[in-house]
Design a protein around this motif. Sequence first.
Motif, PDB file in Angstrom:
ATOM      1  N   THR A  74       0.869  -1.084  -0.041  1.00 15.05           N
ATOM      2  CA  THR A  74       0.003  -0.015  -0.127  1.00 15.05           C
ATOM      3  C   THR A  74       0.792   1.440  -0.123  1.00 15.05           C
ATOM      4  N   PRO A  75       0.355   2.417  -0.468  1.00 20.31           N
ATOM      5  CA  PRO A  75       1.183   3.637  -0.373  1.00 20.31           C
ATOM      6  C   PRO A  75       1.661   3.823   1.031  1.00 20.31           C
ATOM      7  N   ALA A  76       0.811   3.593   2.227  1.00 17.75           N
ATOM      8  CA  ALA A  76       1.279   4.053   3.320  1.00 17.75           C
ATOM      9  C   ALA A  76       2.582   3.203   3.839  1.00 17.75           C
ATOM     10  N   ARG A  77       2.366   1.765   3.340  1.00 16.43           N
ATOM     11  CA  ARG A  77       3.282   0.880   3.761  1.00 16.43           C
ATOM     12  C   ARG A  77       4.510   1.147   2.949  1.00 16.43           C
ATOM     13  N   LEU A  78       4.715   1.734   1.860  1.00 14.35           N
ATOM     14  CA  LEU A  78       5.871   1.965   0.811  1.00 14.35           C
ATOM     15  C   LEU A  78       6.538   3.224   1.606  1.00 14.35           C
ATOM     16  N   ILE A  79       5.844   4.348   1.924  1.00  9.99           N
ATOM     17  CA  ILE A  79       6.287   5.322   2.743  1.00  9.99           C
ATOM     18  C   ILE A  79       7.033   4.902   3.987  1.00  9.99           C
ATOM     19  N   ALA A  80       6.427   4.221   4.732  1.00 13.84           N
ATOM     20  CA  ALA A  80       7.032   3.811   6.040  1.00 13.84           C
ATOM     21  C   ALA A  80       8.213   3.089   5.783  1.00 13.84           C
ATOM     22  N   ASP A  81       8.097   2.203   4.778  1.00 17.02           N
ATOM     23  CA  ASP A  81       9.339   1.191   4.401  1.00 17.02           C
ATOM     24  C   ASP A  81      10.637   2.213   4.158  1.00 17.02           C
ATOM     25  N   VAL A  82      10.371   3.347   3.299  1.00 20.01           N
ATOM     26  CA  VAL A  82      11.512   4.114   3.201  1.00 20.01           C
ATOM     27  C   VAL A  82      11.679   4.825   4.335  1.00 20.01           C
ATOM     28  N   ARG A  83      11.145   5.321   5.025  1.00 22.42           N
ATOM     29  CA  ARG A  83      11.478   5.929   6.304  1.00 22.42           C
ATOM     30  C   ARG A  83      12.067   5.200   7.487  1.00 22.42           C
ATOM     31  N   SER A  84      11.810   3.614   7.329  1.00 18.58           N
ATOM     32  CA  SER A  84      12.112   2.836   8.526  1.00 18.58           C
ATOM     33  C   SER A  84      13.424   3.096   8.706  1.00 18.58           C
ATOM     34  N   SER A  85      14.508   3.091   7.755  1.00 23.65           N
ATOM     35  CA  SER A  85      16.076   3.121   8.260  1.00 23.65           C
ATOM     36  C   SER A  85      16.367   4.055   8.941  1.00 23.65           C
TER      37      SER A  85
END
Length: 322
Positions: A293-304
């Motif tokens: 999902t868009p939210a998951r994609l954004i969260a994955d990019v920011r997770s680091s």
Amino acid sequence: MDYQPQPQFVESARSARCTADCSRCPTFPASFRRIGEAAYCRFTRMLLKAGESVGFPADGKSYLLFLLSGSFCFEVPGEDPRVIPSKRCVCPGCNTCFRITARDEEGVVVVLSLLHRTQTCEWTVFGGSPHSDISVSADALPALALHPLLEEQIEFLFRERELADCEYYHEQKAAELFMLLRIFYTLPELAYFFQTMVGPRDNFRLFVCANYEKVRSVAELASLAGMSLSAFKRRFAAQFNDSVYHWMMERKAERILADIRDGASNTKMLMNKYEFRYYTQFSRFCKNYLHATPARLIADVRSSYGAGDAAKVSRRETAEIP
């Protein structure tokens, strides 16, 4: 006399997929990473002793060769062998097999491999059609003298070995190379050098790559090309080995993901930019083509950058859902 098989050209190793998070890379910012993001390019350095030869297959790629030292004999099918001295750059015919053989004690050549579908666009290199007012002499093996500053840049490519497997490094250096070629050589010289890469046979592919972002539908792209929808689809399938719709959707997904990696975190902004009316529609598209999902994609990019930041992004995205 027994036939002795000759070695074939083999590119240097490349990682299948870089796992590093480059969303905020200070070395290769977005403006460089986005150049030719769908392109395949690879620099390879070869050292050949006198008499050693390497064959290049007709595999759909284009090859640019930069002879840094030593002279080489080039053999192209149907053409007489030619000797090219050192300090030259050579552009053999696209999708043509050829062989190079070192003639001196030690020869160094750097090869830039490019996929056929990402060949240099004539509008990018020449700023207009190179054949409109420039006379180009036909040559199966166009060669130019290697500019000293261009040679310096090419030799620098391999000084940082830790960057050798970074795909962004090769893409950035290829983009820099073409910019330097445009600066150091005249339009007639470029038209002569790239004549095998910007011929009429590539115009359809170049047209698609240059215009697909300007239209909203396959029918609109076909109309822009001055073709019927059925004829356009047949031509596209033959050139790209894919359906027009699927190919365009994949490119759209790539642009969305690139925007997210470059810092976009507002779902509404992304929806407006890519013309999604409803979040459910946008979310379904991302799950189909980007597997999240868009939210998951954004969260994955920011997770680091820390669990706290990822949680903030997740909460903000949830609040933005219409």
